[in-house]
Design an enzyme around this catalytic site. Structure first.
Site, PDB file in Angstrom:
ATOM      1  N   ASP A  91       8.695   3.798  -2.203  1.00  0.00           N
ATOM      2  CA  ASP A  91       8.183   3.641  -0.669  1.00  0.00           C
ATOM      3  C   ASP A  91       8.132   2.289  -0.420  1.00  0.00           C
ATOM      4  O   ASP A  91       7.391   1.183  -1.207  1.00  0.00           O
ATOM      5  CB  ASP A  91       7.178   4.492  -0.100  1.00  0.00           C
ATOM      6  CG  ASP A  91       5.787   4.646  -0.452  1.00  0.00           C
ATOM      7  OD1 ASP A  91       6.281   4.447  -2.136  1.00  0.00           O
ATOM      8  OD2 ASP A  91       5.204   4.376   0.609  1.00  0.00           O
ATOM      9  N   GLU A 156       3.048   5.771  -1.694  1.00  0.00           N
ATOM     10  CA  GLU A 156       2.034   5.063  -2.210  1.00  0.00           C
ATOM     11  C   GLU A 156       1.270   4.396  -0.720  1.00  0.00           C
ATOM     12  O   GLU A 156       0.277   4.909  -1.392  1.00  0.00           O
ATOM     13  CB  GLU A 156       2.017   4.488  -3.415  1.00  0.00           C
ATOM     14  CG  GLU A 156       1.422   3.819  -3.947  1.00  0.00           C
ATOM     15  CD  GLU A 156       0.370   2.781  -3.412  1.00  0.00           C
ATOM     16  OE1 GLU A 156      -0.676   1.789  -3.168  1.00  0.00           O
ATOM     17  OE2 GLU A 156       1.028   1.907  -2.047  1.00  0.00           O
TER      18      GLU A 156
HETATM   19 ZN    ZN Z   1       2.152  -1.126  -3.923  1.00  0.00          ZN
END
Ligand code: ZN
Length: 403
Positions: A91, A156
């Site tokens: 992401d 994340e």
């Molecule tokens: Zn990162």
């Protein structure tokens, strides 16, 4: 074998540029930030995983494209079942103000040895570096000592609930596995991050009594009480928790009064409520519960002395134990860096929290390392292609290191 690996990785340079360029152009923004998630990017990455043992772990999220947040595990079996993992995330954060970009944020532009685009450095560079490291091993037909595991994870940037946290919960990683998180580092690649300070955010609500500013004796000025309280607590915390630890930057715990909420709208009113916050980054030598206890005791003393009431709230709290600088993961990674680059890396700690914190909290020895110019989350983010290729050589050699 190391010269062969280096040569092979160099030969994969163009392929790395092509793969990274393609994945930059697939927007993988979390639904929390208004995006559609990582599925399209994950499918693209999977198309480059021939020869690996591949497993996909999808975590349900109805808000995302395809209804899932995908996580990919790709393994190359070693002599040992013990696995050295390289964990990167798929992401990316949104582009921010597009006017600040010189190139379209979701178009990969290759120029002067750099690839520009959102997610090029964070975390595309390391994702592709680990991928071509694995490809190099496979194309040479080598069997590493450790099993090499590549984990390409979701979510994340917005908390890791659908990514690392879920994978840890499902027991994907064995207790004695070694974890490398290439999602932070220095421009020379000469420092391994092994520790993070504990983070505590306090909210202090100081209650006085509102009244006209010309007759202060009829009220109790919450603003003045708050300033006295904050200054007192600021000094007391820094005096009491004054140990230093040279591996950290800065080497001390920090206690900073930060945000202050607006109180009254007019100058001639004495405020009856004052709300302020403090950001604390505490060395792992100290027990966070004890710090909170200390703050509460100070508050009680202040209330008695001044006759006001104070509410103390802990609005954020993170703790992760440090990874030992002599742990296997740090020694293996150091050896790989030294063999490939001829530099002996140092170790350091940070005040911020990375995704390595989830692993450390769960008891895994974890090293955070990569070679980056630190352009993450900024406009005109870029990946330096040499950094990608040179890190890939370290990753390729990593599972062959025998201590
Ligand atoms: Zn990162």
């Amino acid at each position: 074998m190391l010269p062969d690996l280096k040569e092979k990785v160099d030969g994969l340079r163009d392929s790395a540029i092509e793969i990274l360029s393609k994945i930059i152009e697939i927007k993988a923004i979390s639904p929390d930030s208004g995006g559609e998630g990582e599925l399209k990017k994950a499918e693209k990455i999977e198309s480059h995983l021939d020869g690996f043992d591949v497993e996909r772990l999808d975590v349900k999220d109805d808000r995302a494209y395809g209804g899932v947040r995908p996580n990919i595990l790709a393994r190359i079996r070693g002599e040992q079942k013990r696995t050295i993992w390289i964990v990167s995330h798929m992401d990316v954060v949104p582009e921010g103000d597009e006017r600040l970009w010189n190139t379209p944020p979701f178009r990969a532009v290759v120029e002067d040895g750099k690839i520009y685009g959102r997610g090029s450095e964070d975390n595309g560079q390391s994702l592709v570096a680990s991928l071509i490291a694995g490809k190099a091993i496979l194309e040479l037909g080598l069997t590493p000592y450790y099993t090499l595991g590549l984990a390409f994870v979701a979510d994340e940037e917005t908390g890791s609930k659908y990514g690392i946290q879920e994978l840890i919960k499902r027991g994907v990683f064995e207790k004695d596995d070694l974890i490398v998180v290439p999602d932070g580092g220095t421009p020379k690649g000469d420092m391994i991050e092994i520790a993070e300070k504990s983070v505590v955010w306090f909210k202090f609500s100081v209650f006085g009594k509102q009244t006209h500013a010309s007759m202060p004796e009829k009220g109790l000025n919450a603003n003045r009480m708050a300033m006295e309280f904050l200054l007192g607590i600021d000094r007391a915390l820094r005096d009491k928790y004054s140990k230093t630890n040279p591996i950290f930057q800065p080497p001390v715990s920090t206690f900073e009064p930060t945000k202050r909420e607006a109180n009254v709208d007019n100058v001639n009113t004495i405020p009856g409520l004052d709300v302020s916050y403090m950001d604390c980054r505490i060395l792992p030598e100290y027990n966070v519960d004890e710090v909170i206890e200390f703050v509460n005791r100070m508050k009680e003393g202040f209330e008695k002395e001044k006759g006001c009431r104070i509410e103390v709230e802990v609005v954020q709290r993170e703790f992760s134990p440090p990874t030992d600088e002599n742990s296997e993961v740090v020694r293996v990674l150091s050896r790989a860096i030294e063999s490939v680059r001829g530099i002996r890396p140092g170790v350091y700690g940070m005040g911020g929290n990375t995704c390595g914190a989830f692993f450390r909290k769960a008891g895994f020895q974890t090293a955070v390392w990569s070679t980056v110019d630190n352009t993450a989350h900024q406009p005109n983010e870029y990946c330096r292609i040499d950094n990608l290729v040179e890190d890939a050589k370290v990753f390729a050699y990593l599972p062959f290191v025998r201590l």
